[in-house]
Each structure stands twice: as C-alpha cells, then as structure tokens.
Design an enzyme around this catalytic site. Structure first.
Site, PDB file in Angstrom:
ATOM      1  N   GLN A 162      19.303   5.275  -1.919  1.00  0.00           N
ATOM      2  CA  GLN A 162      19.086   5.901  -3.227  1.00  0.00           C
ATOM      3  C   GLN A 162      18.680   7.339  -2.917  1.00  0.00           C
ATOM      4  O   GLN A 162      17.545   7.596  -2.550  1.00  0.00           O
ATOM      5  CB  GLN A 162      18.001   5.164  -4.021  1.00  0.00           C
ATOM      6  CG  GLN A 162      17.529   5.879  -5.277  1.00  0.00           C
ATOM      7  CD  GLN A 162      18.656   6.248  -6.229  1.00  0.00           C
ATOM      8  OE1 GLN A 162      19.605   5.485  -6.397  1.00  0.00           O
ATOM      9  NE2 GLN A 162      18.584   7.429  -6.824  1.00  0.00           N
ATOM     10  N   PRO A 289      15.645  -0.542  -7.238  1.00  0.00           N
ATOM     11  CA  PRO A 289      14.495  -0.156  -8.062  1.00  0.00           C
ATOM     12  C   PRO A 289      14.852   0.452  -9.409  1.00  0.00           C
ATOM     13  O   PRO A 289      13.980   0.633 -10.254  1.00  0.00           O
ATOM     14  CB  PRO A 289      13.772   0.876  -7.195  1.00  0.00           C
ATOM     15  CG  PRO A 289      14.856   1.506  -6.388  1.00  0.00           C
ATOM     16  CD  PRO A 289      15.862   0.414  -6.132  1.00  0.00           C
ATOM     17  N   GLY A 291      17.932   1.180 -12.730  1.00  0.00           N
ATOM     18  CA  GLY A 291      18.985   0.480 -13.454  1.00  0.00           C
ATOM     19  C   GLY A 291      20.333   0.705 -12.799  1.00  0.00           C
ATOM     20  O   GLY A 291      21.045  -0.232 -12.447  1.00  0.00           O
ATOM     21  N   GLY A 292      20.664   1.978 -12.643  1.00  0.00           N
ATOM     22  CA  GLY A 292      21.939   2.295 -12.035  1.00  0.00           C
ATOM     23  C   GLY A 292      21.875   3.678 -11.434  1.00  0.00           C
ATOM     24  O   GLY A 292      21.012   4.476 -11.788  1.00  0.00           O
ATOM     25  N   HIS A 318      26.395   4.386 -19.365  1.00  0.00           N
ATOM     26  CA  HIS A 318      25.554   5.509 -18.942  1.00  0.00           C
ATOM     27  C   HIS A 318      26.014   6.057 -17.585  1.00  0.00           C
ATOM     28  O   HIS A 318      26.241   7.259 -17.438  1.00  0.00           O
ATOM     29  CB  HIS A 318      24.089   5.047 -18.873  1.00  0.00           C
ATOM     30  CG  HIS A 318      23.138   6.126 -18.449  1.00  0.00           C
ATOM     31  ND1 HIS A 318      22.436   6.888 -19.353  1.00  0.00           N
ATOM     32  CD2 HIS A 318      22.810   6.588 -17.224  1.00  0.00           C
ATOM     33  CE1 HIS A 318      21.706   7.772 -18.691  1.00  0.00           C
ATOM     34  NE2 HIS A 318      21.901   7.605 -17.396  1.00  0.00           N
ATOM     35  N   GLU A 341      20.809  14.296 -17.825  1.00  0.00           N
ATOM     36  CA  GLU A 341      20.471  13.031 -18.468  1.00  0.00           C
ATOM     37  C   GLU A 341      20.572  13.043 -19.990  1.00  0.00           C
ATOM     38  O   GLU A 341      20.950  12.047 -20.591  1.00  0.00           O
ATOM     39  CB  GLU A 341      19.072  12.582 -18.036  1.00  0.00           C
ATOM     40  CG  GLU A 341      18.973  12.290 -16.532  1.00  0.00           C
ATOM     41  CD  GLU A 341      19.914  11.181 -16.061  1.00  0.00           C
ATOM     42  OE1 GLU A 341      20.447  10.443 -16.906  1.00  0.00           O
ATOM     43  OE2 GLU A 341      20.106  11.066 -14.828  1.00  0.00           O
ATOM     44  N   ASP A 398       8.844  13.583  -8.338  1.00  0.00           N
ATOM     45  CA  ASP A 398       8.666  12.394  -9.172  1.00  0.00           C
ATOM     46  C   ASP A 398       7.822  12.660 -10.421  1.00  0.00           C
ATOM     47  O   ASP A 398       7.883  11.906 -11.385  1.00  0.00           O
ATOM     48  CB  ASP A 398       8.013  11.260  -8.361  1.00  0.00           C
ATOM     49  CG  ASP A 398       9.060  10.449  -7.610  1.00  0.00           C
ATOM     50  OD1 ASP A 398      10.258  10.686  -7.848  1.00  0.00           O
ATOM     51  OD2 ASP A 398       8.672   9.591  -6.793  1.00  0.00           O
ATOM     52  N   TYR A 406      15.902  12.564 -20.960  1.00  0.00           N
ATOM     53  CA  TYR A 406      16.859  11.618 -21.526  1.00  0.00           C
ATOM     54  C   TYR A 406      16.875  11.687 -23.048  1.00  0.00           C
ATOM     55  O   TYR A 406      17.887  12.003 -23.670  1.00  0.00           O
ATOM     56  CB  TYR A 406      16.491  10.179 -21.124  1.00  0.00           C
ATOM     57  CG  TYR A 406      16.639   9.881 -19.656  1.00  0.00           C
ATOM     58  CD1 TYR A 406      17.719   9.151 -19.191  1.00  0.00           C
ATOM     59  CD2 TYR A 406      15.705  10.336 -18.735  1.00  0.00           C
ATOM     60  CE1 TYR A 406      17.860   8.858 -17.847  1.00  0.00           C
ATOM     61  CE2 TYR A 406      15.843  10.051 -17.389  1.00  0.00           C
ATOM     62  CZ  TYR A 406      16.918   9.318 -16.948  1.00  0.00           C
ATOM     63  OH  TYR A 406      17.057   9.049 -15.621  1.00  0.00           O
ATOM     64  N   LYS A 581      11.603  -0.329 -14.189  1.00  0.00           N
ATOM     65  CA  LYS A 581      11.510  -0.373 -15.635  1.00  0.00           C
ATOM     66  C   LYS A 581      10.892  -1.684 -16.107  1.00  0.00           C
ATOM     67  O   LYS A 581      10.190  -1.732 -17.111  1.00  0.00           O
ATOM     68  CB  LYS A 581      12.915  -0.237 -16.218  1.00  0.00           C
ATOM     69  CG  LYS A 581      12.976  -0.444 -17.694  1.00  0.00           C
ATOM     70  CD  LYS A 581      14.391  -0.668 -18.171  1.00  0.00           C
ATOM     71  CE  LYS A 581      14.362  -0.967 -19.655  1.00  0.00           C
ATOM     72  NZ  LYS A 581      15.672  -1.307 -20.189  1.00  0.00           N
TER      73      LYS A 581
END
Ligand SMILES: [Zn+2]
Length: 623
Positions: A162, A289, A291-292, A318, A341, A398, A406, A581
């Site tokens: 990731q 960790p 969603g996508g 998305h 986003e 972060d 978003y 999430k």
C-alpha cells in the site's frame, strides 16, 4: 483510495511561488508525457532539478525472510546540471550504487520521522542511468507480509503493498511525491507456484519459473506503485475486465463484480475513454487496511465488499473513477488531495446514478453529507483542517486523512453542477480530464481553469458558489447542496413505527438496499433496550449479516446497548476483518462504553492480523 473507506494521508505543501516555477518548467518538458514536479515537503528528493523519466525494477521477493531485494535503475535527465540525485528511502538497506555503470560513493542521511532517509548519489550533467542495489527493512510501511494462516487458503504466504501516500519509498528508492511521474518496467522473482501482480500489464496465469515481467508505459507517480504476491488466480469478466483472488474467493469475487465491465462503459460515457487498457480488480486477504486502492489497471480491494448480493460495488465505482481523477489527473501535492478524492467521490455517485437510478445516488449523497457533518464536528467547525486546501506543513501526512477532501470536495463540485447545470458541468469535466491527462494540478491551477472555462467572470455565479468559503474557509458553507430524501423519509417512518412497537414488515425491508439499512440503524436512539435489540435481531438477523457495512454498524449498536448475543459474531468479525473503517469505530465504542477489558482482550488476540497501518491507529485507541 477509499478510506472511509480510509484513504490515505496527506502530505505536502506547496509554496505558491514554487507552483509558478513548476508550471513554467513543465511547459518546457514536452513529449507525450509530462513529468511535473511540485515542491512538496514530504519528499526529500530533488526531482525538481533532475528528471526521473523511467524506472527499471529488478527485484526478488523472499516471503520467508520477508525481504524484497534487488535493484532500481532510474533513467534520468540532469536538467539543472546539478551534482547529485537525491532519492527518498525509508528503512531501506543500500548495498551499492552505480552511476552509468560505475560504482559511486553515495551518502545516506540519518532518517527523519516518517520521511525516511534521503539518499544522495553523485551525478554529472551527462549521467543517464543510476542504479541502486537495496533491500527492504523490517519497518517497511508499505508492505504487509501475511503468514499462510492469515490467508484463505492457509497454505501459502502472501505479500501486498500500500504505497499511498508516502510509503513507496519503503520498498523502492524513488522520488516519492504525487507530482513526480515516470513510466516503469519490472522483473519480479517470486517463489514458484505463486503469482505476482503489479500496477501494470499483468499475467493471467502462474509462471512456471516464478519470474514475472511488467510494463507500465503511462507515467504514474510513486504512490501508485503496487505489488501483490500469493496464491492468486484470475477469472475473466469481459474482454477488458477481470478479477483476481485467492482460489477460495474467486467464485464469490467473480459473482460480486460481474457488472464491473458495464461499470467501465458507464464511466466512459460520462467522462471519456478509459485510458489504461485493462481494468482488473484484485480481492486481497482480509487484513487489507483500507477499502480499496486505485492502483492503475488493477484496483486492490478489501474482501469486505464481497457481500454476496453485489450491494457494495460502489466501492469499485470509486476506485474505477480514480482512473480519471487521481491516476489520470493527479493532485500536485497532498495539500491538494481534494482534487483526487472530491472528484472521485462525485464521479462515483454519478456512475451509481447511471447504474441504479437517482434515488439510489441520493442515498449515497445523504450518507456522505452526514459523514461530513460528523467529521466537521470531530475536527472543529472553525479548524483549518476543514478547508479543502490543506496545510500539512511540518506534520505527518496521516494527519490530513479525513472525510473533508472526500465529502466537502464532492459537495463543492455538486454545488457547481447545480449552479451551472449538469450538461454544462459534464462538458467542462470532460474537457478538464482531457486537457490534464497524465498531468498534475494544484488547487490554484484548478480554480483558474474553472474560472476560464466555466465561470467566466460571471459575477452572479461567483457569488452563488462562493469558492473562497469552500476552498479557503472552514466548516460546511451555508450553500451546501442537499440530496433528495425520498427513500430515507420512508425509512424514517419505519423507524418511528418500530420505536412505537411495530416492526417494519419484511415485504418492505426485503427491498431495502444496504443504505436504507444503514440509515435505519444510524438514526436509532442510543442505547436501544435489550428487548428492542432482540426484536430487531430476531426479525432481520443482523448478528449473522454477511454485509460488512451492516454488520459493523450492528455490532457498534450492540456494544452501545450491551447486547451480548452479538458479541461472539463481533469477535469473529474482528478476527477476520482488517479494514480500519470498521475496526476503529468498533474498538472506540467498546472503549467509550465501559468495555475496555473486552476491547483489550480482543485486540491483543488479533492485533497481529491487522496491517501495520491499522495497528498504528488502533494502538492509540485501545490502550
Ligand atoms: Zn479514493
């Protein structure tokens, strides 16, 4: 990425004057690709002086030792005739460095918190190739190494990466900023019998030799570098789409994503041709960790969207939308993250409106709006972190990872749509994606483009939209658009009836989508009584739900109410799901409702199942 989905972080910072320099510099770098560089405080590289054009990666993945080792060869152009190339690294062990084939004396700075260690490599004006021989360290933030027991098959180890936002540097020495684009080729050696996949042209079959070759001929930034290695198999959806998963998951994944081919065509009808060739989806083991992640050509996706009824495919909408907003037109720095986003969220809902109808998309808009309200309350309605244009100077990337880019981002775009009319807005967006394809853009450049091409100094429009309040102001501006509430109003009536003692009839609830159920549960008074919990569970079997969104919300509701019959299933859920999430609110609810011992016991048992990024955030919640 889908973060609330999680996404990732945010980085950077741009100084306005640098942006100007960058734009000028860019215009001199033509050819069919653009290598844009924005001064970004979260990269220590000097890619504004040295063009990084192409990467040749030659690596071996050792799943037992949990090490990636090999070489990264950069084709460069020393445009500013500087005497060194500086690359980002994070916890990498550097073995040696070659400059045009000659061994050179490099210097590795001491590491800085979250930025890692800058690697200084001497070069001359004519240098064309720089090769770094290296291996990854134990603290590589991008890498999740899974033991066989953490996979479905339980027989082979698994690795996936990731890289967003600044984790690529923990597995490749690179210039790690979203404004720096390059093409790449890779040769990857893995244990025989396993498949390797990247954000590139991918194999559909296991290679006998364990060696795989990859090519990405479109320039991409480092955060879109991706690799997965494991017992993976492929199944075709249509001529240009397909799904990869562990063999035990492939049937379910294929069923769930059967409409992905149609989804790509729907997206193309809205905003122009899909430019990446194939679009495939990789369903990862449960520890993923987020969603996508919109890795080009190959979305990485959580298995928690496999609900069995195709009810959560908007997550794929998305990630697919990112093939335009993010991957094709990329935020110049992480301060401009809303350009990735916010556009993607808007585009996702347009795709879902085309596929499922307006009243369905309205539910997504309303749920998103409620998330935005919650986030603004969490952060503080006057806090600068609720501006669309972020200021992450001197902070861990972060820190900027919130719903603001978003949801405030997509509501801003929706507001423009409402004011100029959908038809005009779609013409504008098509042109925007087209003219900025494979380029990088700052917030300020976008606003200028918006003014030149759509608003055109129309004072009334300007006044109605009030760009400054959205981009450089806090909270939710008063002119925020609202979605239709047709379907949710009906759910509200059902909830009221339930609270007076009448359960919603199955004839109605059987037609409900995930979002109706979420709305039904979200707006319940807290806590519900144990009698009410039992009534709901008996009627709708929430404790046994295979829909991760509904299950997670139900478990939170159960924790609040102290409804113990759900605890066994909840623990099972927490042992298998790695998506932040879902994990974060559930552990938070336990900690806040006097169930700290339970939270600590469960977390201790399953912490190792979670991705290092999830561990980082959960360590702060469960202590
Ligand atoms: Zn996203």
């Amino acid at each position: 990425m889908n973060m609330k989905r999680f996404c990732v972080l945010l980085v950077a910072i741009v100084i306005a004057s640098c942006n100007n320099n960058v734009s000028k510099k860019n215009s001199t770098v033509s050819s069919d690709t653009s290598f844009l560089v924005a001064k970004d405080i979260h990269t220590q590289s000097n890619a504004d002086s040295v063009l990084l054009k192409h990467l040749d990666l030659d690596i071996k993945v050792d799943l037992d030792k949990r090490i990636i080792s090999g070489s990264a060869t950069w084709t460069i152009e020393n445009t500013n005739k500087v005497n060194e190339l500086v690359l980002d690294t994070y916890d990498l062990g550097i073995d040696s460095v070659l400059s045009d084939g000659q061994k050179v004396l490099y210097r590795l700075d001491s590491p800085k918190q979250y930025l890692g260690a800058a690697l200084h490599i001497p070069i001359i004006p004519q240098t064309e190739l720089v090769t770094v021989f290296y291996k990854t360290g134990k603290n590589a933030r991008a890498l999740q190494w899974l033991d066989p027991v953490q996979t479905l098959s339980k027989t082979h180890s698994f690795l996936y990466t990731q890289s967003e936002s600044i984790y690529a540097r923990s597995w490749i020495p690179c210039a790690d900023g979203p404004g720096i684009r390059y093409t790449y080729d890779a040769r990857v050696a893995v244990p025989k019998g396993l498949m390797a996949l990247m954000s590139a042209e991918n194999p559909q079959q296991i290679s006998d030799s364990g060696i795989y070759h990859f090519k990405m001929d479109k320039p991409i930034p480092a955060y879109l570098m991706a690799l997965a290695v494991g017992d993976i198999t492929f199944r075709k959806i249509n001529d240009r789409t397909g799904v990869y998963a562990e063999p035990a998951m492939i049937d379910r994944a294929h069923y769930e994503f059967e409409d992905v081919g149609k989804m790509v065509s729907t997206a193309e009808k809205l905003y122009g041709a899909y430019r990446w060739g194939r679009y495939d989806v990789l369903v990862l083991p449960p520890g993923f960790p987020i969603g996508g992640m919109e890795n080009p050509k190959l979305t990485f996706c959580t298995p928690t969207v496999i609900a069995g009824d195709r009810s959560l495919v908007n997550l794929i909408a998305h990630e697919l939308a990112h093939s335009w907003s993010g991957n094709l037109v990329t935020n110049a720095t992480w301060n401009d993250f809303w350009l990735n986003e916010g556009f993607t969220e808007y585009f996702e809902r347009r795709i879902m409106e085309e596929m499922e109808g307006k009243s369905y998309a309205d539910m997504l808009w309303q749920i998103g709006y409620e998330d935005l309200e919650d986030e603004v309350t969490n952060i503080g309605k006057d806090d600068k972190d609720t501006w669309l244009k972020l200021d992450l100077k001197g902070r861990d990337p972060d820190a900027g990872l919130t719903d603001i880019p978003y949801e405030k981002g997509c509501h801003f775009l929706k507001l423009i749509e409402v004011n100029v009319g959908r038809e005009n807005f779609d013409v504008f967006l098509n042109k925007y994606f087209n003219e900025h394809a494979f380029k990088t853009i700052t917030t300020e450049d976008f606003l200028k483009y918006l003014d030149n091409n759509l608003i055109k100094d129309n004072a009334t429009l300007k006044n109605n939209i009030n760009i400054n309040a959205w981009v450089y102001g806090p909270g939710i501006p008063a002119n925020c658009p609202h979605a239709g509430m047709e379907r949710f109003d009906r759910v509200d009536n059902m909830r009221s009836a339930f609270l007076k003692g009448t359960l919603p009839p199955l004839a109605i609830t059987q037609k409900w989508t995930t979002y109706e159920w979420l709305h039904f549960l979200r707006k319940m008074p807290k806590p519900l009584s144990l009698v009410q919990m039992k009534q709901l569970d008996d009627a709708y079997h929430f404790t046994k739900s295979t829909n991760s969104e509904i299950a997670d919300l139900w478990f939170i509701t159960a924790v609040t109410a102290g409804y113990e019959p759900a605890y066994g299933a909840m623990q099972e859920f927490l042992s298998t799901v790695g998506r932040r999430k879902f994990l974060e609110p559930l552990y938070k609810e336990m900690m806040q409702t006097g169930k700290q011992e339970m939270a600590k016991r469960i977390y201790k048992a399953y912490r190792e199942n979670y991705h290092p990024l999830a561990q980082e955030s959960l360590d702060k919640i469960v202590r």
